[in-house]
Design a protein around this motif. Structure first.
Motif, PDB file in Angstrom:
ATOM      1  N   TRP A  20       0.785  -1.000  -0.040  1.00  0.00           N
ATOM      2  CA  TRP A  20       0.093   0.066  -0.167  1.00  0.00           C
ATOM      3  C   TRP A  20       0.760   1.232  -0.036  1.00  0.00           C
ATOM      4  CZ3 TRP A  20      -4.861  -0.250  -1.360  1.00  0.00           C
ATOM      5  CH2 TRP A  20      -5.354  -1.379  -1.229  1.00  0.00           C
ATOM      6  N   ASN A  21       2.040   1.285   0.628  1.00  0.00           N
ATOM      7  CA  ASN A  21       2.647   2.402   0.695  1.00  0.00           C
ATOM      8  C   ASN A  21       3.359   2.671  -0.799  1.00  0.00           C
ATOM      9  OD1 ASN A  21       4.378   0.124   0.341  1.00  0.00           O
ATOM     10  ND2 ASN A  21       6.041   0.961   1.922  1.00  0.00           N
ATOM     11  N   LEU A  24       0.238   4.555  -2.464  1.00  0.00           N
ATOM     12  CA  LEU A  24       0.040   5.824  -1.730  1.00  0.00           C
ATOM     13  C   LEU A  24       1.138   6.895  -2.240  1.00  0.00           C
ATOM     14  CD1 LEU A  24      -1.558   7.619   0.072  1.00  0.00           C
ATOM     15  CD2 LEU A  24       0.196   6.833   2.038  1.00  0.00           C
TER      16      LEU A  24
END
Length: 80
Positions: A20-21, A24
């Motif tokens: 997810w990083n 993002l």
């Protein structure tokens, strides 16, 4: 990845580099380029870097496609 330790390196990259990083950060980069810095200013910067001598004539055909991708398609696809 073709050496003896290649499978280990693939496993390390597969385990620790995604998630997810990364999504993002990619979403924030698109927002920063498209809305904070400005797409028109970014397009002009790219045109200055490639020079108008015709070294990359396809840029002038596809620059509007990149504008649409940076502003709409990529942020929408990253949010899914």
């Amino acid at each position: 990845m073709c050496t003896e330790g290649g499978s280990y390196m693939l496993d390390v990259l597969d385990t620790y580099s995604g998630g997810w990083n990364v999504l993002l950060i990619a979403l924030l980069e698109c927002i920063a380029i498209a809305y904070t810095y400005g797409v028109c200013r970014f397009i002009k910067d790219i045109e200055v870097m490639i020079t108008p001598t015709g070294c990359f004539p396809a840029w002038y055909c596809f620059k509007y496609w990149w504008i649409i991708c940076w502003c709409f398609f990529t942020p929408l696809l990253l949010r899914l």
